[in-house]
Enzyme design. Structure first.
Site, PDB file in Angstrom:
ATOM      1  CD  GLU A 170      -2.882   1.173   2.341  1.00  0.00           C
ATOM      2  OE1 GLU A 170      -3.957   1.777   2.233  1.00  0.00           O
ATOM      3  OE2 GLU A 170      -2.521   0.610   3.407  1.00  0.00           O
ATOM      4  CG  HIS A 190      -4.228   5.778  -0.062  1.00  0.00           C
ATOM      5  ND1 HIS A 190      -4.349   6.641   1.020  1.00  0.00           N
ATOM      6  CD2 HIS A 190      -4.238   4.519   0.455  1.00  0.00           C
ATOM      7  CE1 HIS A 190      -4.418   5.930   2.134  1.00  0.00           C
ATOM      8  NE2 HIS A 190      -4.369   4.643   1.821  1.00  0.00           N
ATOM      9  CG  ASN A 205     -12.424   5.023   4.615  1.00  0.00           C
ATOM     10  OD1 ASN A 205     -12.903   3.911   4.804  1.00  0.00           O
ATOM     11  ND2 ASN A 205     -12.848   6.082   5.279  1.00  0.00           N
ATOM     12  CG  ASP A 242      -6.224   0.055   6.722  1.00  0.00           C
ATOM     13  OD1 ASP A 242      -5.053  -0.275   6.505  1.00  0.00           O
ATOM     14  OD2 ASP A 242      -6.625   1.227   6.610  1.00  0.00           O
ATOM     15  CB  ALA A 266      -3.020   6.366  11.400  1.00  0.00           C
TER      16      ALA A 266
END
Length: 399
Positions: A141, A207, A231, A286, A321
């Protein structure tokens, strides 16, 4: 882990499943690919699920319980106070064991954005653990993600997805790279997706600051996963539908969801299930180091994280986070809060990720010949037993 009454971690005094005696787990509601069998049974012979029990089998009564397949986590950065993203092999094993006690019998270790040479070296270590069977592979990631949607990644280390650098990480994983998250709209993004696809590595859109049209092009190039849908990507707009709409509507894409009550509103989760269907959803954690461990200060790659009341945020900037989620909590929440059918949750938490990883011949469902990976849940959907390859990780001690 806070074990339910009557459950305990397996000890050096092995259960019959660890000594070769066949077992019959009887009386539970058993979730199979074809549906739930009331008062069913699962036969375990050695490390595998069997069709019929031998005469010397020991019967364990699991009436008023559920038996579901072991959970499969596609996207996990650590747990138990230990990191998959930058820790030692011992750290990774500590995190793996923590998640196993919460029902995750198959886990992919996720890296976070870092220096490319460091990521390559770390991938080599993770590849050894994958070769040993401790983890199911490696997920990169970053660093090939958008600075506009960086989340908890170090912006100074981000870079455009150069296919040569993507290939360097694939090679460093020695055949154990399973997935890479990319902002596919960046220069080199589509070529990198094609390269990943050619090498049998899942290309995941995440992302990202991509438009709807750019996301469609990434899917056409071979992207098949949405990294933690909703997200770290633009929201849905009525004139700019963005990546979420493209990822939900395309049948080639499986969408990851973090069902911890922090990352997603229940209505967003239901929206994803409604449009993608249970066959295209994969629950992930995650998770970072604090999963199954507790509040405090941690490192996520080079970034310092504060965990308070179970929510992980960067010390600088306050971005979420990762999570402190374990998949047993995601399962229970999906049934008791979100109101999803147990069978749909099992698909999202076991069968679908196993299929994506190419491991569905061994894990992800309770079928004869597959690994005896299973989770025993009580009537409140709390874990009371976990078995991996025929050995109890958490022994239910129910009879």
């Amino acid at each position: 882990m806070r074990l339910r009454r009557g459950a305990r971690p397996a000890t050096t005094d092995p259960h019959p499943a660890t000594t070769g005696t066949p077992l019959v787990l009887s009386g539970a509601d058993v979730v199979l690919p074809a549906g739930t069998v009331k008062a069913g049974q699962v036969v375990v012979d050695g490390t595998r699920i069997a069709t019929t029990a031998l005469e010397n089998a020991q019967v364990i009564d699991l009436s008023a319980h559920w038996i579901v397949p072991g959970f499969v986590d596609l996207h996990n950065h650590g747990g138990g106070g230990a990191s998959f993203a930058g820790g030692t092999a011992e750290d990774v094993l500590q995190g793996v064991e923590t998640h196993r006690r919460h029902g995750t019998t198959t886990v992919v270790a996720s890296a976070v954005t870092g220096d490319l040479d460091f990521l390559a070296r770390h991938a080599g270590m993770l590849a050894e653990l994958a070769q040993q069977g401790d983890i199911a592979g490696i997920h990169f990631e970053g660093p090939f993600i958008s600075p506009c949607r960086k989340g908890a990644h170090d912006e100074q280390l981000l870079r455009d997805p150069d296919p040569a650098e993507v290939r360097k990480l694939i090679d460093a994983a020695h055949g154990h790279a399973k997935m890479m998250t990319l902002a596919t709209e960046l220069p080199g993004g589509l070529d990198s997706v094609r390269l990943l696809t050619e090498h049998g590595v899942i290309a995941a859109v995440g992302h990202t600051d991509a438009t709807y049209e750019q996301t469609l092009r990434a899917i056409d190039a071979g992207a098949t996963v949405a990294t933690h849908l909703f997200n770290a990507m633009p929201p849905i707009g009525h004139r700019a539908p963005g990546p979420i709409t493209a990822l939900l509507e395309d049948e080639r894409v499986t969408v990851e969801l973090i069902n911890d009550g922090v990352h997603l509103h229940p209505a967003a989760l239901r929206l994803a299930f409604h449009h993608a269907g249970a066959g295209r959803v994969a629950f992930i954690t995650d998770a970072m180091d604090a999963a199954g461990f507790g509040d405090g200060r941690y490192m996520l790659g080079p970034m310092e994280v504060e965990v308070a009341d179970g929510v992980a945020r960067l010390v600088e900037g306050g971005s979420i986070a990762g999570s402190t989620l374990t998949l047993d909590r995601a399962f229970k929440r999906a049934v008791t809060v979100d109101g999803l059918p147990v069978e749909d949750v099992v698909a999202a938490i076991s069968a679908n990720p196993a299929r994506l990883l190419g491991l569905d011949d061994r894990v992800g469902s309770l079928e004869p010949g597959k690994d005896a990976d299973l989770v025993v849940l009580d009537s409140a959907f709390d874990v009371v037993g976990v078995m991996r390859r025929g050995a109890w990780v958490v022994d239910p001690q129910l009879g």
